[in-house]
Enzyme design. Sequence first.
Site, PDB file in Angstrom:
ATOM      1  N   GLU A  85      31.716  68.029  -7.039  1.00 21.71           N
ATOM      2  CA  GLU A  85      31.681  67.980  -5.652  1.00 21.71           C
ATOM      3  C   GLU A  85      32.115  69.366  -5.872  1.00 21.71           C
ATOM      4  O   GLU A  85      33.135  70.127  -5.906  1.00 21.71           O
ATOM      5  CB  GLU A  85      33.363  67.353  -5.174  1.00 21.71           C
ATOM      6  CG  GLU A  85      34.020  67.039  -3.895  1.00 21.71           C
ATOM      7  CD  GLU A  85      35.004  66.395  -3.740  1.00 21.71           C
ATOM      8  OE1 GLU A  85      34.337  65.189  -3.142  1.00 21.71           O
ATOM      9  OE2 GLU A  85      35.868  67.327  -3.715  1.00 21.71           O
ATOM     10  N   TRP A 141      34.022  68.492   4.256  1.00 22.32           N
ATOM     11  CA  TRP A 141      33.912  68.867   5.506  1.00 22.32           C
ATOM     12  C   TRP A 141      35.394  68.576   6.197  1.00 22.32           C
ATOM     13  O   TRP A 141      36.039  67.979   6.010  1.00 22.32           O
ATOM     14  CB  TRP A 141      33.278  67.186   6.567  1.00 22.32           C
ATOM     15  CG  TRP A 141      32.758  67.027   7.699  1.00 22.32           C
ATOM     16  CD1 TRP A 141      33.215  67.401   9.137  1.00 22.32           C
ATOM     17  CD2 TRP A 141      31.305  68.362   7.999  1.00 22.32           C
ATOM     18  NE1 TRP A 141      33.431  67.301   9.938  1.00 22.32           N
ATOM     19  CE2 TRP A 141      31.748  67.745   9.559  1.00 22.32           C
ATOM     20  CE3 TRP A 141      30.254  68.682   7.723  1.00 22.32           C
ATOM     21  CZ2 TRP A 141      30.697  68.594  10.914  1.00 22.32           C
ATOM     22  CZ3 TRP A 141      29.393  69.102   8.746  1.00 22.32           C
ATOM     23  CH2 TRP A 141      29.835  68.574  10.116  1.00 22.32           C
ATOM     24  N   GLY A 181      39.445  61.319   7.380  1.00 21.81           N
ATOM     25  CA  GLY A 181      39.154  62.828   7.340  1.00 21.81           C
ATOM     26  C   GLY A 181      40.648  62.924   7.694  1.00 21.81           C
ATOM     27  O   GLY A 181      41.083  62.202   8.091  1.00 21.81           O
ATOM     28  N   ASP A 182      41.363  63.861   7.380  1.00 17.39           N
ATOM     29  CA  ASP A 182      42.594  63.861   7.221  1.00 17.39           C
ATOM     30  C   ASP A 182      43.321  65.478   8.927  1.00 17.39           C
ATOM     31  O   ASP A 182      42.257  65.198   9.138  1.00 17.39           O
ATOM     32  CB  ASP A 182      43.356  65.823   6.175  1.00 17.39           C
ATOM     33  CG  ASP A 182      42.930  64.883   4.601  1.00 17.39           C
ATOM     34  OD1 ASP A 182      43.128  63.165   4.416  1.00 17.39           O
ATOM     35  OD2 ASP A 182      43.056  65.180   4.067  1.00 17.39           O
ATOM     36  N   TYR A 186      40.322  54.111  -2.467  1.00 22.02           N
ATOM     37  CA  TYR A 186      41.604  54.697  -2.596  1.00 22.02           C
ATOM     38  C   TYR A 186      41.997  53.724  -3.608  1.00 22.02           C
ATOM     39  O   TYR A 186      43.067  52.812  -3.831  1.00 22.02           O
ATOM     40  CB  TYR A 186      42.329  54.727  -1.614  1.00 22.02           C
ATOM     41  CG  TYR A 186      41.839  55.681  -0.782  1.00 22.02           C
ATOM     42  CD1 TYR A 186      42.508  57.064  -1.112  1.00 22.02           C
ATOM     43  CD2 TYR A 186      41.230  55.124   0.254  1.00 22.02           C
ATOM     44  CE1 TYR A 186      41.916  57.981  -0.226  1.00 22.02           C
ATOM     45  CE2 TYR A 186      40.678  56.255   1.139  1.00 22.02           C
ATOM     46  CZ  TYR A 186      40.854  57.530   0.763  1.00 22.02           C
ATOM     47  OH  TYR A 186      40.421  58.604   1.963  1.00 22.02           O
ATOM     48  N   LYS A 198      34.103  48.259   5.458  1.00 17.72           N
ATOM     49  CA  LYS A 198      32.957  49.429   5.734  1.00 17.72           C
ATOM     50  C   LYS A 198      31.956  48.676   5.033  1.00 17.72           C
ATOM     51  O   LYS A 198      30.655  49.740   5.169  1.00 17.72           O
ATOM     52  CB  LYS A 198      33.664  50.702   5.204  1.00 17.72           C
ATOM     53  CG  LYS A 198      35.156  51.085   5.931  1.00 17.72           C
ATOM     54  CD  LYS A 198      35.320  52.455   5.612  1.00 17.72           C
ATOM     55  CE  LYS A 198      36.214  52.318   4.181  1.00 17.72           C
ATOM     56  NZ  LYS A 198      37.040  53.849   3.969  1.00 17.72           N
TER      57      LYS A 198
END
Length: 529
Positions: free
Chosen positions: A21, A53, A112-113, A153, A173
């Site tokens: 990554e 991203w 996303g954060d 997670y 999901k």
Amino acid sequence: MKIIDKIKQAQEKKTINYSFEYFPPKTELGYANLIDRIGRMSQLQPEFISCTWGAGGSTHERTLELCSTAQSVHGLDTLMHLTCTNMEKDKIDVALKEAKTNGIQNILALRGDPPRGAEYWTPVDNQFTHAIDLVKYIRQTYGNHFSIGVAGYPEGHIDCPSQEQDLKYLKEKVDAGADFIVTQFFYDVDAFKNWIKRCREIGIQVPIVPGIMPIPTYQTFRRMIHLCNVKVPTHLMNDLDAIKGDDQKVKDYGVQLAVKMIKQLHKEANVCNFHISTLNLERSTRLILEQLELAHPQEHAQVNKLSPWAPIHDPAKAELWDEFPNGRYGDYRSPAYGETTYGANQILPTSQAISKWGEPKSEEDINELFRKYIQGELDSLPWCEENLQTETDSIRQQLLSLIKQGYLTVSSQPAVNGAASDDPVYGWGPKGGYVYQKAFIEFFISDKIVKDLITRFSKEDAITYYITNRKGDFLTNVSDPDAQNAVTWGVFPGKEIIQPTIIEKASFESWKVKIQKYFYEIDTSSSLF
């Protein structure tokens, strides 16, 4: 190629499969050097690479460019992260269309954060509230063109009230069309194994790829586990506490730990795919693969070839030059610059923030918070996630004096002239060396006294300063603002001088996104106080 096929092949053959990554660098030179670094690391033959991203599409162009270059130049299959945080449908449509046009077949669909500076995540398009909405939309719009991954997670998402609820969301999901799961990094193998078992028990049967993050430095490790709410076994934390002053030992420990985790998961849980978070660094990843006998040391000599566009660095040293970002300010030319070494990333829910810091209503209230932090009565501030380092003891009274005068200090270090590298207070790096520091201090201050402060500084030739505000106004007394100024360095046997903390305009300005008033960086070879 769709990476789900590679993941399944590895699982069928019972062989270890690995991927890397990366994140889009924050500077032009950092980006150029990352392209060079990916070229070398492609010789390690990862099954694919992924690229993160930025919140709200803030790295949209760079993410696409990085994925496209990795595929077209280096022949790597890529997994493009895509978030729906602060993303309208039009932005998502553009991103997916460009990904398809550039031959990208793999998407990691994420919520996303929150964007930098925001406390909470909030949707800007009601169609995309959670990652499941993004998965459904991609399947509805593009059918099976994309292989879709989602995040898992092992210790539960920080925003989810329970692990049971988090597992329920994960299954939804997968049921919506996700092909595989990539997990957040973790360090408790037994907890991860138990989590996989629970996934299978509720019907999640797609491949699960654990995220592996080699420990970069002790301080970065502490910051990241705190921000991501990652639990660390007591014995592991004790091991790191014992060697935290030796950056090389911490890195070596991180490599050994990653190797041990991969072997244990492969043997005991039949896990065959691993996603290594490189943090845009090189050496630890290569060493992990060598120790797993997945890459051979003698092949590395062929890897050290400098790409024709790479702007700097001897190829023989290319993987080593930015290994030790020991402070907020590293070398802005590094591919790893800025990701973990600067910025205020601590985000607390309002209730917790009020409980910890109260509700300051005046400058005096703010000053009192900073005083409590310097005195050790608070363990963090929004700009400083951890307790002060021991070396601050030697300048604590001077810092308190500055706070009384309205200087809100957020970072500082005392001058050090040749302390042993294993000194319990000032030391870092391998034993047998010597470390040096210029005194420097960073602080917020009202713009009302800027002119008076500059007048005072002008009388001291030994002081250099950088000043900026939220609008981007910039002042300095340095003749060449782009010149680099090392404020921390170390001399070690058999090594070149290591300069982990560098002050320069590019790195100073990168932190201004968190500025509310004037913020100062002062570096001096004599005592400021």
